[in-house]
Motif scaffolding. Structure first.
Motif, mmCIF file in Angstrom:
data_model
loop_
_atom_site.group_PDB
_atom_site.id
_atom_site.type_symbol
_atom_site.label_atom_id
_atom_site.label_comp_id
_atom_site.label_asym_id
_atom_site.label_seq_id
_atom_site.Cartn_x
_atom_site.Cartn_y
_atom_site.Cartn_z
ATOM 1 N N TYR A 17 -13.484 63.038 18.538
ATOM 2 C CA TYR A 17 -12.861 63.567 19.743
ATOM 3 C C TYR A 17 -11.414 63.132 19.894
ATOM 4 N N SER A 18 -10.720 63.808 20.797
ATOM 5 C CA SER A 18 -9.413 63.400 21.297
ATOM 6 C C SER A 18 -9.461 63.529 22.816
ATOM 7 N N PRO A 19 -8.902 62.589 23.555
ATOM 8 C CA PRO A 19 -8.969 62.651 25.019
ATOM 9 C C PRO A 19 -8.140 63.778 25.622
ATOM 10 N N SER A 53 -8.178 66.939 24.341
ATOM 11 C CA SER A 53 -8.798 68.229 24.019
ATOM 12 C C SER A 53 -9.685 68.735 25.152
ATOM 13 N N ARG A 88 -17.970 66.118 26.882
ATOM 14 C CA ARG A 88 -18.080 64.837 27.568
ATOM 15 C C ARG A 88 -18.592 65.006 29.001
ATOM 16 N N LEU A 120 -18.032 57.488 21.010
ATOM 17 C CA LEU A 120 -16.816 58.287 20.929
ATOM 18 C C LEU A 120 -15.945 57.766 19.789
ATOM 19 N N PRO A 142 -12.418 58.340 18.250
ATOM 20 C CA PRO A 142 -11.134 59.024 18.448
ATOM 21 C C PRO A 142 -10.447 59.333 17.120
ATOM 22 N N ALA A 172 -6.600 61.050 15.587
ATOM 23 C CA ALA A 172 -5.261 61.603 15.829
ATOM 24 C C ALA A 172 -5.130 62.831 14.945
ATOM 25 N N PRO A 222 -14.286 69.352 19.071
ATOM 26 C CA PRO A 222 -15.140 68.219 18.737
ATOM 27 C C PRO A 222 -16.141 68.529 17.633
ATOM 28 N N THR A 267 -13.426 61.959 32.814
ATOM 29 C CA THR A 267 -12.950 62.620 31.588
ATOM 30 C C THR A 267 -11.560 63.227 31.764
#
Length: 201
Positions: free
Chosen positions: A5-7, A9, A16, A30, A32, A34, A54, A197
């Motif tokens: 994931y990326s926060p 997206s 989430r 989770l 993460p 880049a 994701p 989120t």
């Protein structure tokens, strides 16, 4: 399970939010990454040959990708009624509308972020926003009753789409002349799943 994931997206956020709404957040680690449209992270490519997030790595070694697939899987796993049979097609149509809004919104971001300034295609940007604006108008005019019903995947998806418009396109003021949709989102965005989120770079 592991979620690549990326926060930032919005598609990740949809997953989430669903995890929290179905009390499964502690079942998923989770992970993460880049990643970008021009240079997908190696971890993203391993999980999904398209290099998109994701992706969900399951205990049996299988990997699921695309937020719609992951959300459906997690809802079934939790035996959650987020795809109610009596309104299934409405819920799925709302989810598709939300994903279409997000796809257009992301294209605007990519055009401005990845293309040299002097080559940015303004007509293309406006064409994408026109799609978003049309979808928002339809949500305002036709879908508020459905959005105000029991929580389902359609509501989750639309809320994440509107949140992304605030995050990346706030200057466009999507709320203008859409009081009903703005009011609905103001209430929905206070849910714990949405607060926890909130997107970030």
């Amino acid at each position: 399970m592991q979620l690549i994931y990326s926060p930032a997206s919005p598609f990740v956020r949809k997953v989430r939010v669903l995890l929290i709404e179905t009390d499964q957040q502690n079942d998923v680690e989770l992970v993460p990454v880049a990643t970008s449209a021009l240079k997908p992270a190696p971890e993203a490519i391993v999980a999904n040959p398209l290099g998109k997030i994701p992706s969900l790595l399951c205990p049996d070694g299988t990997t699921l990708y695309d937020s719609r697939v992951i959300c459906r899987y997690l809802a079934v796993r939790a035996e959650a009624d987020l795809y109610p049979q009596n309104t299934l097609w409405e819920s799925l149509t709302l989810e598709a509308t939300a994903d279409g809004i997000l796809e257009a919104a992301l294209l605007i971001v990519y055009e401005k972020r990845l293309r040299p300034t002097k080559l940015v295609f303004e007509d293309w940007l406006e064409a994408q926003w026109s799609k978003i604006s049309c979808a928002l108008n339809v949500l305002e005019d036709r879908w508020l009753t459905c959005l105000s019903g029991p929580n389902d995947i359609g509501q989750i998806a639309i809320a994440c789409a509107l949140g992304y418009l605030d995050f990346r396109h706030n200057e466009r003021n999507w709320r203008e002349e859409r009081d009903g949709l703005a009011c609905w989102y103001a209430a929905y965005s206070k849910r714990e799943s949405m607060v926890l989120t909130t997107p970030s770079d």
